[in-house]
Design a protein around this motif. Structure first.
Motif, PDB file in Angstrom:
ATOM      1  N   SER A  74       0.869  -1.194  -0.146  1.00 37.02           N
ATOM      2  CA  SER A  74      -0.101   0.061   0.033  1.00 37.02           C
ATOM      3  C   SER A  74       1.217   1.120  -0.117  1.00 37.02           C
ATOM      4  O   SER A  74       1.192   1.192   0.623  1.00 37.02           O
ATOM      5  CB  SER A  74      -0.812  -0.274   1.152  1.00 37.02           C
ATOM      6  OG  SER A  74      -1.790   1.319   1.437  1.00 37.02           O
ATOM      7  N   PRO A  75       0.284   2.386  -0.690  1.00 39.93           N
ATOM      8  CA  PRO A  75      -0.506   2.435  -1.079  1.00 39.93           C
ATOM      9  C   PRO A  75      -0.296   1.703  -2.963  1.00 39.93           C
ATOM     10  O   PRO A  75       1.007   0.918  -3.807  1.00 39.93           O
ATOM     11  CB  PRO A  75      -0.745   4.188  -1.770  1.00 39.93           C
ATOM     12  CG  PRO A  75       0.324   4.192  -1.075  1.00 39.93           C
ATOM     13  CD  PRO A  75       1.085   3.756  -1.136  1.00 39.93           C
ATOM     14  N   LYS A  76      -2.198   1.639  -3.540  1.00 42.44           N
ATOM     15  CA  LYS A  76      -2.461   1.441  -4.635  1.00 42.44           C
ATOM     16  C   LYS A  76      -1.919   2.017  -5.730  1.00 42.44           C
ATOM     17  O   LYS A  76      -2.004   3.048  -5.713  1.00 42.44           O
ATOM     18  CB  LYS A  76      -3.631   0.095  -4.842  1.00 42.44           C
ATOM     19  CG  LYS A  76      -3.805  -1.001  -3.496  1.00 42.44           C
ATOM     20  CD  LYS A  76      -4.895  -1.622  -4.130  1.00 42.44           C
ATOM     21  CE  LYS A  76      -5.173  -2.852  -3.544  1.00 42.44           C
ATOM     22  NZ  LYS A  76      -6.601  -3.451  -3.462  1.00 42.44           N
ATOM     23  N   LEU A  77      -1.045   1.313  -6.839  1.00 43.28           N
ATOM     24  CA  LEU A  77      -1.353   2.066  -7.905  1.00 43.28           C
ATOM     25  C   LEU A  77      -1.905   1.990  -8.926  1.00 43.28           C
ATOM     26  O   LEU A  77      -2.179   1.072  -9.817  1.00 43.28           O
ATOM     27  CB  LEU A  77       0.373   2.114  -8.631  1.00 43.28           C
ATOM     28  CG  LEU A  77       0.760   2.902 -10.141  1.00 43.28           C
ATOM     29  CD1 LEU A  77       0.090   4.572  -9.680  1.00 43.28           C
ATOM     30  CD2 LEU A  77       2.388   3.150 -10.007  1.00 43.28           C
ATOM     31  N   ARG A  78      -2.475   2.557  -9.474  1.00 41.94           N
ATOM     32  CA  ARG A  78      -3.899   2.348 -10.625  1.00 41.94           C
ATOM     33  C   ARG A  78      -2.899   1.561 -12.339  1.00 41.94           C
ATOM     34  O   ARG A  78      -2.071   3.380 -12.885  1.00 41.94           O
ATOM     35  CB  ARG A  78      -5.173   3.105 -11.022  1.00 41.94           C
ATOM     36  CG  ARG A  78      -5.901   3.021 -12.106  1.00 41.94           C
ATOM     37  CD  ARG A  78      -6.493   2.066 -11.876  1.00 41.94           C
ATOM     38  NE  ARG A  78      -7.807   1.867 -13.165  1.00 41.94           N
ATOM     39  CZ  ARG A  78      -8.628   2.307 -12.945  1.00 41.94           C
ATOM     40  NH1 ARG A  78      -9.002   3.214 -12.487  1.00 41.94           N
ATOM     41  NH2 ARG A  78      -9.451   2.721 -14.298  1.00 41.94           N
ATOM     42  N   THR A  79      -3.059   0.851 -12.800  1.00 41.27           N
ATOM     43  CA  THR A  79      -2.924   0.295 -14.190  1.00 41.27           C
ATOM     44  C   THR A  79      -3.225   0.255 -15.289  1.00 41.27           C
ATOM     45  O   THR A  79      -4.561  -0.146 -14.431  1.00 41.27           O
ATOM     46  CB  THR A  79      -1.485  -0.824 -13.325  1.00 41.27           C
ATOM     47  OG1 THR A  79      -0.686  -0.324 -11.920  1.00 41.27           O
ATOM     48  CG2 THR A  79      -0.393  -0.651 -15.078  1.00 41.27           C
TER      49      THR A  79
END
Length: 218
Positions: free
Chosen positions: A57-62
């Motif tokens: 975390s944090p998540k990275l939008r891909t």
């Protein structure tokens, strides 16, 4: 802001730069960031899959978008939702590269300090940039930096830098990314160098300097 990390030559460290820039903005600046993998090899997407598998975390939008037409339509929409959209573009002249240049605000060009890379840079990428500006009306700021640099500058390095400084269509920034092993290790796990333990402060400083001199430059 749309940031394209691109070159017409493979093996220049584009994915490393794209990952580290996106993750720096996400982790250190707490920004909303989306990483677009526009390279058919899919290295950025694989790295972030590793990050997600390890529940980092944090998540990275891909998003994986390799078609030029889709880049033109989908990326501007992503730009409405995110503070930063970072595009990792494949290492050759493609529709995806041209589309990314047409819509980006900032273009980051990694260049290895070798004669062959400099020749490819001079003959190819500058021509593509000129066409994007003249034919597509692109308004992006273009920055070139040394990638996979030696930790100690060589005579050849200084000659490459001297040439890049002389360009009037692309701004050279002295924010180099070196060939430190930590960059490869971080990329394998979809991590920022800031998230690696023990932390390599020199690598962190390189990424911070690159972002400050380009993406965050006033």
């Amino acid at each position: 802001m749309i940031i394209a990390v691109a070159s017409t030559k493979g093996g220049t460290g584009k994915t490393t730069a794209a990952l580290q820039v996106a993750l720096y903005l996400l982790v250190q600046k707490k920004a909303k960031v989306c990483l677009v993998d526009a390279d058919v090899q899919g290295s950025s997407n694989l790295a972030i899959q590793s990050r997600e598998k390890n529940l980092v975390s944090p998540k990275l939008r891909t998003e994986v978008i390799t078609d030029g037409g889709e880049i033109l339509t989908r990326v501007p929409k992503l730009n409405e939702k995110y503070e930063y959209v970072v595009i990792d573009v494949g290492g050759r002249e493609t529709d995806a590269l041209r589309a990314s240049m047409a819509i980006c605000d900032t273009l980051l060009i990694p260049c290895r300090p070798t004669g062959l890379d400099l020749l490819a840079f001079t003959l190819n990428i500058r021509d593509v940039i000129q066409k994007a500006r003249e034919e597509a009306g692109a308004k992006f700021k273009a920055f070139v930096f040394i990638s996979q640099a030696h930790t100690r500058m060589t005579k050849n390095d200084h000659e490459v830098v001297q040439f890049l400084r002389s360009l009037d269509d692309i701004k050279y920034v002295d924010a180099k990314l070196t060939s430190r092993v930590v960059f490869e290790e971080a990329g394998n796990h979809g991590l920022s160098v800031y998230e690696m333990k023990p932390r390599n402060e020199k690598a962190c400083a390189e990424v911070r300097h690159l972002v400050n001199q380009t993406v965050l430059a006033k």
